[in-house]
Design an enzyme around this catalytic site. Structure first.
Site, PDB file in Angstrom:
ATOM      1  N   HIS A  97       0.863  -1.182   0.000  1.00  0.00           N
ATOM      2  CA  HIS A  97       0.000   0.000   0.000  1.00  0.00           C
ATOM      3  C   HIS A  97       0.896   1.228   0.000  1.00  0.00           C
ATOM      4  CE1 HIS A  97      -3.201   2.791   0.705  1.00  0.00           C
ATOM      5  NE2 HIS A  97      -2.656   3.194   1.832  1.00  0.00           N
ATOM      6  N   ASP A 141       1.104   5.096  -0.281  1.00  0.00           N
ATOM      7  CA  ASP A 141       0.422   6.390  -0.236  1.00  0.00           C
ATOM      8  C   ASP A 141       1.079   7.380  -1.188  1.00  0.00           C
ATOM      9  OD1 ASP A 141      -1.634   6.142   1.863  1.00  0.00           O
ATOM     10  OD2 ASP A 141       0.073   5.709   3.161  1.00  0.00           O
ATOM     11  N   ASP A 144      -7.572   1.655   2.387  1.00  0.00           N
ATOM     12  CA  ASP A 144      -7.174   2.574   3.461  1.00  0.00           C
ATOM     13  C   ASP A 144      -8.108   3.756   3.701  1.00  0.00           C
ATOM     14  OD1 ASP A 144      -5.479   3.325   5.542  1.00  0.00           O
ATOM     15  OD2 ASP A 144      -4.234   4.582   4.266  1.00  0.00           O
ATOM     16  N   HIS A 174      -6.149   9.851  -0.551  1.00  0.00           N
ATOM     17  CA  HIS A 174      -6.845   9.848   0.744  1.00  0.00           C
ATOM     18  C   HIS A 174      -6.014  10.412   1.897  1.00  0.00           C
ATOM     19  CE1 HIS A 174      -4.917   5.821   0.398  1.00  0.00           C
ATOM     20  NE2 HIS A 174      -4.643   6.001   1.673  1.00  0.00           N
TER      21      HIS A 174
END
Length: 928
Positions: A21, A23, A145, A396
């Site tokens: 994951h 970001d 997430d 996000h």
């Protein structure tokens, strides 16, 4: 699905999904994350992850990996040799490397506007489509997430052709109920206007957020022991590992519905040394499956979300149906993630302005003016830089306001740089369309500074219908002459400006044609001292001399609003408004049952009773023929202008908050509350990503029996563009100019959080308090915004708030030109032959390639909300544009990565028993 491993019937099939994951900015900037820079903040380097994963996939054809964030993959791909690119294409075609989600980023779901989400998804999916073909097209949406999940996102994913959707976070009470009832996999009916199954989306809730099961993390960032499988060496642990894994798998299977379960084997920025993961996963699969010879009924395999989804589909079961959304999200009784709905309000506003500047103005003008926009008198125009900056801003931890301060600064810098590049394109376009190559100036600081006020102002309207828009320009003169494109004098006023660097403000209304521009000339008549027309008094009424639409009254004793009337419909409500603040005080021993503080994510007030900033407002009123204002001062750091234009059907509340004082060592969360006589019975309504409206109810959730533990934070919802309260007679709608959080805590009231300044980190990873300052505001950020209020009868309210919200999201662009214009200058232009009907919104008009344009039209009314505008509408594309001739039309899905007639999706059966139109248009330019 391009390639999936075989599963075994009559066994529990455990799908291991190796993933990372990544970001697109959070604790580090997007570029710092890519390069692995600033590892003193967080050890993470995405380029090394992709290098390592590809190397390890090549060593064993059984291995699988999924990748999500196209913004990172695009950067990496550009740096690869042609031979490496061919190798990766082979991995994709063989299903060993699979893309899921596929947008430029994994967008936030609470604070993003649907138009920007569609664009960032389109950008990422287009790259994958053009680079890898059919096997590069993601079949699964993957939002592991984001902090709560919006119904409109699910609707968009369905219309983009996804077969399913997986996420990691949902409310702790909701999860407990779903585990008990085996409803962690469900069918989400994501629109009440689209005919099923058009917006139906299979949705799966992952078992461990997006982390591996406890004890099975083999990344270099983890501490779990590796599989030690040589019996001649110390600490042989295969039997223990297998036993623990089988226990976890069987425990998980109890709360899911089929004989297939999924495990996410990875987490934040993992697989930088992929050998650690794959070496242990290979062993895990080998040793667990070896027990099948002794009668074990567990089969473990490398898999992907789409392969797992395919097995669920083959199970041919019925699934629980969900029709609301997954907001608000709490991970414990006093830990509601509802603060980020408002966090970093200045960045949220800047993102919204940037969306208007790029997605509409820049894109539209590039199409309307043709190749001249990209190369013209002002240089080479570029919209790609801005598109990428806007796409990253949807992440996000970007527009959500949940990043570190230096990362927030980086997002803003990218948007500013993108807009500078876009301005060249806009200037070239307007020069081509108007015939004038005079230099154009942009006043990006209209709210604080003196504009380069010149002799003509070009007003470009991005909407497909004419608009009337108030222009307010900071000036230092005291009298001006304003004329429209026909030379007709326009009513204008100069009033004292009590903010920023300009002395006065020039105010006049402009009228712009659909998808086009008009030109106004401005001449200085008088310089000198400011005008003396301001009246210092406490107002009792605010209404135009010959009232057309609205009347507002004020209480003479308090200076506060007291009523709002719609003169057309002959309705009046009591309406009071004031400002309050809520606080988390760590030293307060009465702080309920938890020491969880408010922070960038979490909203956690000490008390359910907010602190009133002032019982009264000092006021001053200004009345002119075009606009009337009441200026209110509640405190040195809170003020407001209540503004009513003569021909407006909306009351404007322009609020200014900051610097929020912290000299008492208390952080503060500032709200405004509207209290009315409307009988709401606990119900209120908020929008989903700026599109469909959802009904809310205080202290209630549609899908489980709520145990409310936070009466304020637990009743806050995202407000992206509007919210309303209503009864059988009256509806008060509030249109916002950015994403904010709010709720209806008391019957008849609607409150909206405007600003947050906090002194504690909320222990959710960002590692710093939300305490914003800047060079301009070293004592704390000052934020200004607008709320637009309309009062209508409920059956017709949407006829007003739908177009009003679009005007706020896609506002006219002003450019300024110095000197006399050339006599042959075209002062007015419309890109349409006629305005679109009120129900139809032109969502996208952008250049796709040399010969085609991507057009999105949408019906912007829900099926139930308007007798007048909720009906189907027919649009004649041949008679739509004035500068383009339509040579052919082909319809695509919402994300423009599949032809509509080729889009097939899995069909799902529920337990119980208006859309976007996306077109390619081939055209040539018609010379004027």
């Amino acid at each position: 699905v391009c390639s999936c491993h075989a599963t075994k019937p009559n066994m529990l099939n455990v799908h291991l999904v190796p993933h990372t994951h990544d970001d697109v900015g959070w604790l580090k900037t997007v570029d710092q994350y890519f390069y692995g820079d600033r590892n003193d903040i967080q050890h993470a380097g995405v380029q090394y992850i992709l290098d390592s994963v590809v190397d390890q996939l090549l060593k064993n054809p059984d291995r699988r990996f999924i990748y999500v964030e196209t913004a990172f993959f695009y950067r990496w791909w550009k740096q690869q040799s042609s031979s490496m690119q061919q190798t990766v294409k082979k991995l994709v075609n063989e299903g060993r490397l699979e893309f899921v989600n596929g947008g430029w980023c994994m967008s936030d779901e609470a604070t993003t506007h649907y138009s920007a989400v569609i664009d960032q998804m389109t950008m990422g999916l287009r790259f994958l489509n053009e680079t890898f073909g059919p096997c590069g097209r993601p079949r699964v949406a993957w939002h592991i997430d984001p902090f709560g999940h919006a119904r409109e996102h699910a609707s968009m994913f369905a219309q983009m052709g996804y077969d399913g959707f997986f996420f990691g976070r949902l409310d702790y009470q909701d999860r407990a109920r779903r585990r008990r009832d085996k409803e962690q996999e469900l069918l989400w009916r994501a629109s009440d206007s689209l005919t099923p199954p058009m917006a139906d989306l299979f949705t799966g809730i992952l078992p461990n957020g997006y982390n591996p099961p406890e004890g099975f993390c083999w990344d270099q960032s983890c501490d779990d022991p590796p599989i030690r499988d040589d019996p001649d060496l110390e600490d042989y642990n295969v039997d223990d590992v297998v036993r623990r894994f089988l226990a976890i798998a069987n425990s998980q299977a109890i709360v899911y519905k089929t004989d297939h379960i999924i495990m996410t084997m990875g987490s934040d920025f993992q697989y930088e040394n992929a050998n650690l993961w794959y070496k242990n996963l290979d062993k895990l699969i080998h040793y667990v499956n070896a027990l099948q010879a002794n009668g074990s009924k567990v089969n473990v395999l490398y898999s992907t979300p789409s392969c797992y989804l395919q097995e669920l589909h083959r199970a041919n079961l019925t699934w629980a149906l969900k029709m609301d959304d997954f907001f608000p999200y709490a991970d414990d009784a006093h830990d509601f993630w509802t603060g980020y709905f408002t966090s970093r309000p200045a960045l949220k506003r800047y993102e919204r302005i940037s969306n208007s500047n790029l997605q509409v103005t820049c894109n539209q003008l590039e199409v309307l003016s043709g190749p001249a926009s990209r190369k013209g008198p002002f240089g080479e125009g570029d919209s790609q830089t801005m598109k990428k900056a806007m796409a990253v801003a949807q992440h996000h931890d970007a527009v959500s306001g949940t990043e570190k301060q230096h990362v927030a600064n980086d997002y803003a810098r990218r948007l500013a740089h993108g807009w500078q590049r876009c301005q060249v394109l806009v200037s070239n376009s307007l020069a081509a369309l108007s015939g004038s190559s005079a230099e154009r100036m942009y006043c990006d600081n209209l709210n604080i500074s003196v504009c380069p006020l010149t002799e003509s102002i070009n007003v470009y309207n991005p909407l497909a219908r004419p608009v009337t828009w108030p222009v307010r320009l900071p000036v230092n003169g005291t009298a001006y002459l304003v004329s429209d494109a026909n030379g007709k004098s326009v009513d204008c006023q100069v009033s004292v400006r009590n903010r920023g660097f300009a002395v006065n403000e020039l105010v006049f209304q402009v009228q712009a044609p659909p998808l086009g521009f008009t030109t106004y000339s401005v001449s200085l008549l008088q310089d000198g001292p400011p005008p003396a027309s301001t009246q210092h008094r406490t107002p009792t009424n605010l209404c135009v001399h010959l009232p057309q639409f609205l009347r507002v009254t004020f209480d003479p004793d308090t200076g506060l609003l007291s009523s709002l009337s719609n003169l057309e419909t002959k309705q009046t409500i009591k309406l009071t408004q004031n400002f309050y603040w809520l606080v988390y005080n760590a030293s307060d021993g009465n702080n309920l049952q938890s020491d969880q503080p408010s922070g960038a994510y979490i909203f956690r007030p000490n008390s359910s009773t907010p602190f009133l900033i002032s019982k009264t407002a000092k006021t001053e009123s200004i009345q002119t023929s075009g606009v009337q204002e009441v200026r209110q001062w509640f405190a040195p750091w809170v003020s407001q202008v209540v503004r009513l234009y003569t021909d407006s059907k909306a009351l404007e509340l322009e609020w200014t908050v900051g610097p929020v004082p912290i000299d008492d060592d208390l952080g503060k969360e500032v709200i405004t509350r509207l209290d009315t006589s409307i009988k709401t019975s606990q119900y209120f309504y908020t929008d989903s990503n700026g599109r469909e409206m959802l009904q809310r109810k205080t202290d209630f959730r549609p899908t489980w029996n709520l145990r409310q533990s936070e009466p304020i934070a637990g009743n806050y919802y995202p407000i992206n563009s509007r919210a309303f309260i209503k009864d059988d007679v009256d509806q008060l709608t509030v249109v916002t100019d950015r994403s904010q959080g709010g709720g209806s805590i008391h019957n008849g009231s609607l409150e909206i959080m405007l600003h947050r300044r906090l002194l504690y980190d909320d222990v959710r990873g960002v590692g710093e308090p939300l305490n914003e300052t800047s060079n301009i505001f070293p004592k704390g950020l000052v934020v200004r915004g607008r709320l637009l209020l309309s009062l209508d009868r409920p059956p017709s309210a949407a006829d007003a708030h739908r177009p009003l919200a679009q005007e706020v999201v896609l506002q006219p662009l002003l450019t300024f030109t110095d000197g006399d214009l050339h006599p042959n200058t075209q002062l007015e232009f419309s890109g349409l032959q006629a305005a679109l009907p009120p129900a139809v919104h032109l969502l996208t008009l952008t250049q796709w390639d040399k010969d085609s344009v991507l057009l999105r039209l949408e019906h912007q009314f829900q099926s139930w909300e308007s007798k007048l505008n909720s009906q189907p509408v027919t649009v004649n594309l041949q008679k739509l544009f004035s500068t383009l001739e339509v040579l052919g039309v082909s319809e695509l899905n919402l994300s423009a990565n599949q032809w509509k007639d080729e889009m097939t999706r899995f069909h799902w059966t529920p337990m119980t028993g208006t859309g976007h139109l996306n077109l390619f248009i081939r055209f040539y330019y018609i010379s004027s």
